[in-house]
Every structure is written in structure tokens, then in C-alpha cells.
Motif scaffolding. Structure first.
Motif, PDB file in Angstrom:
ATOM      1  N   VAL A 345       0.865  -1.183   0.000  1.00 46.38           N
ATOM      2  CA  VAL A 345       0.000   0.000   0.000  1.00 46.38           C
ATOM      3  C   VAL A 345       0.900   1.231   0.000  1.00 46.38           C
ATOM      4  N   SER A 346       0.594   2.181  -0.939  1.00 45.37           N
ATOM      5  CA  SER A 346       1.409   3.396  -1.030  1.00 45.37           C
ATOM      6  C   SER A 346       0.512   4.589  -1.309  1.00 45.37           C
ATOM      7  N   THR A 353       6.974   5.386  -1.638  1.00 42.42           N
ATOM      8  CA  THR A 353       6.875   5.262  -0.183  1.00 42.42           C
ATOM      9  C   THR A 353       5.785   4.263   0.131  1.00 42.42           C
ATOM     10  N   ALA A 354       6.132   3.249   0.883  1.00 36.93           N
ATOM     11  CA  ALA A 354       5.167   2.199   1.200  1.00 36.93           C
ATOM     12  C   ALA A 354       4.569   2.433   2.572  1.00 36.93           C
ATOM     13  N   ALA A 355       3.223   2.510   2.615  1.00 35.48           N
ATOM     14  CA  ALA A 355       2.533   2.619   3.898  1.00 35.48           C
ATOM     15  C   ALA A 355       2.363   1.237   4.521  1.00 35.48           C
TER      16      ALA A 355
END
Length: 365
Positions: A345-346, A353-355
Motif C-alpha cells: 500500500v502506497s 513510499t510504502a505505507a
């Protein structure tokens, strides 16, 4: 009573009551009288023949007492005939002969004599009871014999290989190197080798040259003690194979020992590279499609590939959705055969940037 004592073969000596007799002798004894009879264990005669006592016909010891009975008797001493082989060197300092001096053999036996030249000499042949150039030489002992090894000024030549143990051919005879020869001065000989020389299917040796600069097969004139060396390059075989879904390079081939070789696996369309599985010293095993191996022995490298599967379709939230709550619930349809899912998820479409990033999800929610 009459007691006759004889020998076989005839003519050997025996002793009765301290007196020596030859061949057959008949004694007249009173019944019940006791006498001592004996025979020497070894009887040597001039000319290189000897006789070994083997037994009495009455099975008694070599020296024993005899009590005369009431009937005439015959006793026989049996001997084994042996012939002597006398060896010499000419000149006396030219070499060492084995066996030295005189050695006795049973009649009909085959004797072996060998000659080892001393430094500065070369063996030239045998004279005496035999005329031969073989060394060692085999001699059938049908009579006493002499064998004189003759020597002449020579030189010692060592033919070797690097690495050791390779096959050489000298004057049409094959040897495992190194091999030492004692040759006559100014004599001419042919030294050669073969290339490639292969061992056990996956190791071979390529000839690179002789230390004297000669060709693969060439003539050598003996002038002094010397050593000549045939040099070889060691090579190992690289076995490469690709499983279904891809190709590998390089193909199977020979490589010099110590070479560094780059192996590469390329998947076909719809496939992905999984791993290399290597066997052998210097091989590689791992998940890098391109790797370097060092040829320290034969190596086997097998590349495996797998079919690429499409990503599961999201069920609870579509790809590219906007205005998503900070804590959404995601779900997706199960993929047949899947044991884990990768979820990323980004906040940007490039996923800089990966959440959230996990490859160990086993559920679909």
C-alpha cells in the motif's frame, strides 16, 4: 642282515657311523645292532650345482638311528637339484646387479635378473649364458648359468610433466610421468605426449609445450644428464542446464582451472527466474540471475524458472481508489494454489513510499 643305502639323484653323499659314503653302499649288520645314518642338508658341487636334502624313505629325521631288523632293507635319501645363476657387471663399477653373486634355483624355475646403471653409465645388454637387451631379463634354469650386465658411458634423462602423472611416450612405449632413463651418450630417442588427456570425464589436460622447445613428438639427442618437462593446462567441465521457462548462458564447455565464468539465466515470456542450484567447488547457488563462478573443479549449474501469475483481483476496494479512509479494510479473491500474498500500500502511484508492505499474508482479508 643286508642294509642298502642309496641317494636320488645318485652320487650324493651320506654318513653312516661317522664315515662318509657316495652313492649306493650295502652294509652287513647283525640283527638288533644300532647305527647312526645322516646326510648333509646342502651339498654343493663345482660348476654351480647343489643338492638339498628333502627326506629319507623311512621318513626319519636327517640324522637318526637305525636298528637292524630280521630282514634285508633299502633306505633312500632324496635330494632336490638346484642350479646357480651367477651375475656380474662389466665394468664392475658400471652398475648394480640384482640378484648379486650366485643365487640357486630349482631345476626349471625362471630366474629374473636386473641391472641398474650407476651415475655416468647406461646399460647395454647381457652376455654369458644369455644374450639379451631386455632389462630385467628372465632366465629358465635348465643348467648352471651366468649373466653379465654390460655398461657404457651414458647420461640420466628424466622426462616429467607439469602437473605430474600425465602420460608420456618414449621410444613408442607409454609411461606415467615422471620416468627416468639411463641412455648411452649421443644416442637418439623420441619423446612425445598426447593432447588432450582426459580423466574421469570432467577433467582434462591440454599440452602447452616441452621445456626444450620441441614439438608434441620430437627427437632428443643425449649429451648430458638433464630433465625435460611437458607442461599442460588443466581444464574443468562446466555443465549448465535450464528448467522449463527459460534459457541459460554459457552452454556446457571446458574452462581453464581458476577461470572466472559469468553465468546468466533469462526467463521466457510469462516466466520468472527462481534460483541457481550449483554443485562442485566454486559453484553458485542462489537467487541472482547473473552470478560469477570460479572453475576450481568440475561444476554443475541448474537454473529453475516459474510461471508468473496475475495479481489477485481486489474485492473490497478497487485498485487506484481515491478518498480511502485511513483504516480501510481490504479483501481479495483467493488464488488457487496460493500459500501467501504480497500486499503493498502506497500513497503514490509509483510506490516510492510504502505505507504497508508484507509478503507473508496468508488470509484474503
Amino acid at each position: 642282515m643286508l642294509v642298502t643305502i642309496r641317494t636320488t639323484p645318485v652320487g650324493r653323499t651320506f654318513i653312516v657311523d661317522g664315515t662318509t659314503y657316495t652313492s649306493v653302499f650295502t652294509f652287513s649288520y647283525l640283527p638288533g645292532s644300532v647305527h647312526t645314518i645322516s646326510a648333509d642338508s646342502v651339498q654343493t658341487v663345482a660348476g654351480g650345482t647343489r643338492y638339498l636334502w628333502t627326506g629319507w624313505s623311512d621318513t626319519s629325521a636327517r640324522t637318526h638311528t637305525l636298528e637292524v631288523g630280521t630282514r634285508d632293507s633299502l633306505i633312500t635319501a632324496t635330494f632336490r637339484t638346484q642350479y646357480g645363476l651367477t651375475t656380474n657387471a662389466s665394468p664392475s663399477g658400471g652398475g648394480v646387479i640384482t640378484p648379486p653373486g650366485t643365487t640357486y634355483y630349482n631345476v626349471g624355475d625362471t630366474a629374473t635378473a636386473s641391472a641398474a646403471p650407476n651415475s655416468g653409465y647406461a646399460f647395454t645388454g647381457w652376455t654369458g649364458s644369455i644374450t639379451a637387451t631386455a632389462n630385467p631379463v628372465r632366465i629358465v634354469m635348465s643348467a648352471p648359468k651366468t649373466a653379465t650386465a654390460t655398461f657404457a658411458p651414458g647420461a640420466r634423462i628424466v622426462v616429467q610433466t607439469n602437473p605430474p602423472g600425465r602420460t608420456i611416450t618414449v621410444d613408442d612405449s607409454a609411461y606415467a610421468a615422471p620416468k627416468t632413463f639411463d641412455w648411452l651418450l649421443n644416442s637418439v630417442h623420441t619423446v612425445a605426449t598426447t593432447t588432450p588427456q582426459q580423466l574421469a570425464g570432467s577433467v582434462r589436460y591440454l599440452f602447452t609445450g616441452w621445456s626444450d622447445g620441441g614439438a608434441l613428438s620430437h627427437s632428443l639427442t643425449v649429451t648430458k644428464d638433464s630433465t625435460i618437462t611437458a607442461s599442460f593446462t588443466t581444464q574443468y567441465y562446466l555443465f549448465t542446464a535450464a528448467g522449463p521457462g527459460g534459457t541459460v548462458s554459457p552452454g556446457e564447455a571446458w574452462h581453464n582451472a581458476g577461470d572466472s565464468v559469468t553465468i546468466s539465466a533469462t526467463p521466457d515470456s510469462g516466466y520468472g527466474f527462481i534460483e541457481w542450484q550449483g554443485t562442485g567447488t566454486g559453484s553458485y547457488s542462489g537467487g541472482s540471475a547473473t552470478a560469477r563462478i570460479v572453475m576450481q573443479g568440475w561444476i554443475v549449474e541448474n537454473a529453475t524458472f516459474g510461471a508468473l501469475l496475475p495479481a489477485p483481483t481486489l474485492a473490497g476496494l478497487a485498485n487506484g481508489s481515491t478518498g480511502v479512509t485511513p483504516t480501510p479494510t481490504l479483501s481479495w479473491r483467493k488464488y488457487a494454489g496460493a500459500t501467501a500474498y504480497l500486499l503493498q500500500v502506497s500513497s503514490d502511484s509509483l510506490f516510492r513510499t510504502a505505507a504497508f508492505d508484507s509478503a507473508t499474508i496468508t488470509d484474503t482479508t
